[in-house]
Design a protein around this motif. Structure first.
Motif, PDB file in Angstrom:
ATOM      1  N   CYS A  17       1.236  -1.391  -0.252  1.00 34.81           N
ATOM      2  CA  CYS A  17      -0.376  -0.225  -0.278  1.00 34.81           C
ATOM      3  C   CYS A  17       0.976   1.261  -0.004  1.00 34.81           C
ATOM      4  N   VAL A  18       2.254   1.258   1.198  1.00 32.70           N
ATOM      5  CA  VAL A  18       2.866   2.583   1.099  1.00 32.70           C
ATOM      6  C   VAL A  18       3.245   2.392   0.201  1.00 32.70           C
ATOM      7  N   ALA A  19       4.209   1.330  -0.970  1.00 38.19           N
ATOM      8  CA  ALA A  19       4.723   1.426  -1.999  1.00 38.19           C
ATOM      9  C   ALA A  19       3.540   2.232  -3.121  1.00 38.19           C
ATOM     10  N   LEU A  20       3.079   1.961  -3.417  1.00 40.85           N
ATOM     11  CA  LEU A  20       1.242   2.148  -4.795  1.00 40.85           C
ATOM     12  C   LEU A  20       1.082   3.904  -3.814  1.00 40.85           C
ATOM     13  N   GLU A  21       1.554   3.622  -2.713  1.00 38.33           N
ATOM     14  CA  GLU A  21       1.061   5.703  -2.686  1.00 38.33           C
ATOM     15  C   GLU A  21       1.725   6.607  -2.731  1.00 38.33           C
ATOM     16  N   ARG A  22       3.000   5.821  -3.124  1.00 40.32           N
ATOM     17  CA  ARG A  22       4.144   6.877  -3.256  1.00 40.32           C
ATOM     18  C   ARG A  22       4.558   5.963  -4.819  1.00 40.32           C
ATOM     19  N   GLY A  23       3.734   5.915  -5.533  1.00 41.17           N
ATOM     20  CA  GLY A  23       4.567   5.812  -7.345  1.00 41.17           C
ATOM     21  C   GLY A  23       4.814   4.857  -7.427  1.00 41.17           C
ATOM     22  N   LEU A  26       6.508  -2.422  -5.602  1.00 39.31           N
ATOM     23  CA  LEU A  26       7.759  -3.092  -4.178  1.00 39.31           C
ATOM     24  C   LEU A  26       9.070  -3.037  -3.946  1.00 39.31           C
ATOM     25  N   LYS A  27       9.583  -3.439  -5.532  1.00 37.64           N
ATOM     26  CA  LYS A  27      10.444  -3.296  -4.964  1.00 37.64           C
ATOM     27  C   LYS A  27      11.698  -2.758  -4.916  1.00 37.64           C
ATOM     28  N   GLU A  28      10.561  -1.574  -5.498  1.00 35.82           N
ATOM     29  CA  GLU A  28      11.254  -0.503  -5.905  1.00 35.82           C
ATOM     30  C   GLU A  28      11.160   0.257  -4.145  1.00 35.82           C
ATOM     31  N   PHE A  29      10.521   0.201  -3.623  1.00 32.63           N
ATOM     32  CA  PHE A  29      10.249   0.610  -1.401  1.00 32.63           C
ATOM     33  C   PHE A  29      11.262  -0.363  -0.645  1.00 32.63           C
ATOM     34  N   LEU A  30      10.991  -1.612  -1.261  1.00 35.99           N
ATOM     35  CA  LEU A  30      11.669  -2.336  -0.148  1.00 35.99           C
ATOM     36  C   LEU A  30      13.152  -2.230  -0.185  1.00 35.99           C
ATOM     37  N   THR A  31      13.785  -1.752  -1.650  1.00 27.32           N
ATOM     38  CA  THR A  31      14.752  -1.471  -1.742  1.00 27.32           C
ATOM     39  C   THR A  31      15.131  -0.666  -1.176  1.00 27.32           C
ATOM     40  N   GLN A  32      14.764   1.323  -1.653  1.00 25.13           N
ATOM     41  CA  GLN A  32      14.651   2.069   0.007  1.00 25.13           C
ATOM     42  C   GLN A  32      14.746   1.793   0.704  1.00 25.13           C
TER      43      GLN A  32
END
Length: 88
Positions: A17-23, A26-32
């Motif tokens: 959900c957070v990844a989608l909210e940030r555009g 999931l891979k980009e979000f977890l990497t960050q």
């Protein structure tokens, strides 16, 4: 590099959900998130602290500067008010 991780269902859903909210994916979000933890996480055997944001005050802002002794001597809020010179 490809890897497989096992996340609790609720954690996976929250991350997605957070990844989608940030555009982001999931891979980009977890990497960050992992990068952030590695940079700001555990340092010298203890929990690291996030850097505090810099706060700039106007030159006219009064700053209360009391010594520990002055603070200890203060018996009431009224006593402390003599150190404040805020405009009314």
């Amino acid at each position: 590099m490809r890897t497989t991780i096992d996340l609790p269902d609720n954690l996976f859903r929250r991350a997605k959900c957070v990844a989608l909210e940030r555009g982001a994916t999931l891979k980009e979000f977890l990497t960050q998130a992992v990068t952030h933890e590695l940079e700001y996480g555990r340092r010298e055997g203890g929990r690291g602290r996030l850097p505090l944001p810099a706060v700039r005050l106007p030159d006219t802002t009064p700053i209360l500067q009391l010594t520990p002794e002055e603070i200890a001597e203060s018996d009431s809020d009224q006593e402390l008010m003599k150190y404040h010179e805020f405009p009314h």
